[in-house]
Design an enzyme around this catalytic site. Structure first.
Site, PDB file in Angstrom:
ATOM      1  N   HIS A  21      -6.975  88.886  10.523  1.00 42.28           N
ATOM      2  CA  HIS A  21      -7.725  88.876   9.257  1.00 42.28           C
ATOM      3  C   HIS A  21      -8.771  87.754   9.244  1.00 42.28           C
ATOM      4  O   HIS A  21      -9.933  87.972   8.880  1.00 42.28           O
ATOM      5  CB  HIS A  21      -6.771  88.705   8.081  1.00 42.28           C
ATOM      6  CG  HIS A  21      -7.477  88.482   6.784  1.00 42.28           C
ATOM      7  ND1 HIS A  21      -8.172  89.476   6.135  1.00 42.28           N
ATOM      8  CD2 HIS A  21      -7.655  87.360   6.031  1.00 42.28           C
ATOM      9  CE1 HIS A  21      -8.732  88.990   5.035  1.00 42.28           C
ATOM     10  NE2 HIS A  21      -8.434  87.701   4.952  1.00 42.28           N
ATOM     11  N   SER A  40     -10.636  94.046   7.939  1.00 44.34           N
ATOM     12  CA  SER A  40      -9.558  93.658   8.857  1.00 44.34           C
ATOM     13  C   SER A  40      -8.313  94.509   8.652  1.00 44.34           C
ATOM     14  O   SER A  40      -7.292  94.257   9.285  1.00 44.34           O
ATOM     15  CB  SER A  40      -9.213  92.177   8.675  1.00 44.34           C
ATOM     16  OG  SER A  40      -8.756  91.944   7.352  1.00 44.34           O
ATOM     17  N   HIS A 100     -13.130  87.444   8.446  1.00 42.62           N
ATOM     18  CA  HIS A 100     -13.993  86.382   7.923  1.00 42.62           C
ATOM     19  C   HIS A 100     -14.944  85.769   8.948  1.00 42.62           C
ATOM     20  O   HIS A 100     -16.116  85.556   8.646  1.00 42.62           O
ATOM     21  CB  HIS A 100     -13.151  85.272   7.306  1.00 42.62           C
ATOM     22  CG  HIS A 100     -12.489  85.662   6.017  1.00 42.62           C
ATOM     23  ND1 HIS A 100     -13.186  85.896   4.859  1.00 42.62           N
ATOM     24  CD2 HIS A 100     -11.177  85.870   5.719  1.00 42.62           C
ATOM     25  CE1 HIS A 100     -12.351  86.222   3.893  1.00 42.62           C
ATOM     26  NE2 HIS A 100     -11.121  86.216   4.395  1.00 42.62           N
TER      27      HIS A 100
HETATM   28 FE   LIG Z   1      -9.256  86.507   3.399  1.00 43.52          FE
END
Ligand SMILES: [Fe+2]
Length: 291
Positions: free
Chosen positions: A161, A226, A166
């Site tokens: 993730h 994600s 990000h």
């Molecule tokens: Fe996050």
């Protein structure tokens, strides 16, 4: 998204597998080997000092395999469901596909691309600390990976993730600037209500934001980008026009696919609206938005 809930603070004391808290419904709950591994990875970052070298984790073949499978499958989904700005950013960051990347190498690349840095954390950190760091262009990232039995599911933010969601976004200069502005906005929100409102806007945009592009709905939120399951389902969600005031007042449930998403008319609108909001947000603006 290493940001939800209470901190698992680094204490300098080795973490025992049995002391590592995992909820009973976590896929690794009964796997003592996994718990021991999580404890060891949590300990690896206890020596980290801000600005110093990020400790490497020697990932196992099993962990590399989880990354390889998830990274390959998500990349295929991104071609169909991710917005162009995200796809462009992935081509700038160029993550490894066959092994778990070290945070140190992603950090090095991000510094050169946008000046963003990564800071390793052992687990969840308080939301104020997580958001506040963004103001300094620092992103707190976990280093552990999800349980191998369910490579397409994680109940908590893991390195998939953090990095695929990000870090890829942070390779975009426009999005990196937006993250920094968000961090600064979070620090100006001092009341509990203003902080909660900010968290919800962050959730419905940088975590679960979607936008219209070339006649399709595409994702720009890291949570969608994600998630192997949710990225295939988000077009079924109820979509509402991007509306900061509405986002900040809508509750969400992190344990299920989001039933309501806010869709921007374009990536340009995402940048324009969020730059406006994050640049000006404070307790007074919160009061005006909810009155
Ligand atoms: Fe996050």
């Amino acid at each position: 998204m290493a940001s939800v809930g209470a901190a698992q603070a680094a204490t300098g004391t080795p973490t025992r597998a049995e002391d590592l808290h995992l909820p009973e419904d976590h896929p690794g709950f009964s796997d003592l080997g996994y718990r021991a591994r999580r404890a060891a990875i949590a300990d690896a970052c206890t020596s980290y000092q801000p600005g110093g070298d990020i400790p490497d984790v020697h990932y196992t073949a099993e962990e590399d395999e989880v990354w390889r499978v998830v990274s390959r499958e998500l990349a295929a989904k991104h071609e169909v469901f991710a917005c162009q700005a995200y796809l462009d950013a992935t081509r700038r960051l160029v993550l490894p596909t066959e092994r778990v990347p070290q945070l140190s190498e992603v950090d090095d690349r991000l510094r050169r691309l946008t000046g963003f840095r990564l800071s390793p954390v052992s687990g969840l950190v308080p939301t104020r600390q997580f958001y506040g760091a963004l103001a300094e262009r620092v992103f707190h990232s976990t280093q552990y990976i999800r349980h191998h039995s369910v490579p397409f599911y994680t109940p908590e933010p893991d390195i998939v993730h953090e990095i695929i969601g990000h870090a890829n976004m942070l390779a975009s200069p426009e999005l990196a600037d937006l993250y920094e502005l968000a961090g600064k906005a979070s620090l100006r929100a001092t009341s509990e209500g203003a902080q909660e409102f900010f968290s919800k806007v962050f959730w419905f945009t940088l975590e679960f934001g979607v936008l219209h592009e070339s006649g399709e709905l595409r994702a720009y939120g890291a949570g969608l980008l994600s998630s192997y399951g949710e990225i295939q389902e988000f077009r079924r969600a109820e979509t509402r026009p991007l509306d900061i005031s509405a986002m900040g007042r809508l509750d969400y449930d992190i344990t299920r696919y989001q039933p309501v998403l806010f869709a921007a008319s374009s990536f340009g609108q995402v940048l324009e609206e969020l730059t406006w909001f994050f640049s000006a947000y404070d307790d007074d603006m919160y009061s005006r938005l909810v009155s």
